[in-house]
Design a protein around this motif. Structure first.
Motif, short mmCIF file in Angstrom:
data_model
loop_
_atom_site.label_atom_id
_atom_site.label_comp_id
_atom_site.label_asym_id
_atom_site.label_seq_id
_atom_site.Cartn_x
_atom_site.Cartn_y
_atom_site.Cartn_z
N ASN A 24 0.77 -1.27 0.13
CA ASN A 24 0.14 -0.14 0.07
C ASN A 24 0.97 1.30 -0.03
OD1 ASN A 24 -2.36 -1.30 0.01
ND2 ASN A 24 -2.68 -1.30 1.94
N SER A 25 1.93 1.32 -0.65
CA SER A 25 2.73 2.34 -0.73
C SER A 25 2.59 3.36 -1.84
CB SER A 25 4.43 1.95 -1.05
OG SER A 25 4.51 1.36 -2.32
N GLY A 26 1.65 3.06 -2.77
CA GLY A 26 1.12 3.85 -3.84
C GLY A 26 1.88 3.41 -5.25
N ASN A 27 3.16 2.84 -5.00
CA ASN A 27 3.94 2.41 -6.02
C ASN A 27 4.45 0.95 -5.77
OD1 ASN A 27 4.94 2.32 -8.70
ND2 ASN A 27 6.19 3.89 -8.26
N SER A 28 4.38 0.13 -6.65
CA SER A 28 5.01 -1.06 -6.53
C SER A 28 5.40 -2.15 -7.82
CB SER A 28 4.08 -1.94 -5.64
OG SER A 28 2.85 -2.45 -6.54
N ARG A 29 5.71 -3.11 -7.59
CA ARG A 29 6.16 -3.89 -8.97
C ARG A 29 5.31 -4.19 -9.56
NH1 ARG A 29 10.39 -3.97 -5.31
NH2 ARG A 29 12.44 -4.34 -6.12
N ASN A 30 5.46 -4.09 -10.87
CA ASN A 30 4.18 -4.70 -11.80
C ASN A 30 4.59 -5.55 -12.80
OD1 ASN A 30 1.61 -4.80 -12.80
ND2 ASN A 30 1.60 -2.92 -13.81
N GLY A 31 5.23 -6.51 -12.67
CA GLY A 31 5.73 -7.54 -13.83
C GLY A 31 6.89 -7.18 -14.31
N LYS A 32 7.14 -7.83 -15.45
CA LYS A 32 8.23 -7.65 -16.37
C LYS A 32 7.75 -7.68 -17.84
CE LYS A 32 11.60 -9.63 -13.20
NZ LYS A 32 12.20 -10.63 -13.09
N TYR A 33 8.54 -7.15 -18.64
CA TYR A 33 8.31 -7.31 -20.23
C TYR A 33 9.52 -7.53 -20.64
CZ TYR A 33 9.68 -2.20 -20.98
OH TYR A 33 10.48 -1.36 -20.89
N THR A 34 9.55 -8.32 -21.99
CA THR A 34 10.70 -9.10 -22.67
C THR A 34 11.08 -8.13 -23.78
OG1 THR A 34 9.40 -10.65 -23.63
CG2 THR A 34 10.43 -11.07 -21.19
#
Length: 56
Positions: A24-34
């Protein structure tokens, strides 16, 4: 290179991966793209991590 991208995202978000501080920090990791880059030395396969709020 992939490790460098992960380290850069950790520094940008200011918390380690799986750290409760990021919850709940407002920004977090959101996966990856290759991406694949074809170079004269061979192919370079990169996994670029994303965050939820990308500030440019």
């Amino acid at each position: 290179m992939n490790h460098l991208f992960e380290t850069e995202l950790t520094a940008f978000l200011n918390y380690e991966k799986y750290d409760r501080e990021g919850f709940n920090s407002g920004n977090s990791r959101n996966g990856k793209y290759t991406r694949t880059f074809h170079t004269e030395y061979g192919d370079l396969f990169l996994q670029i991590p994303r965050d939820r709020i990308r500030e440019v």
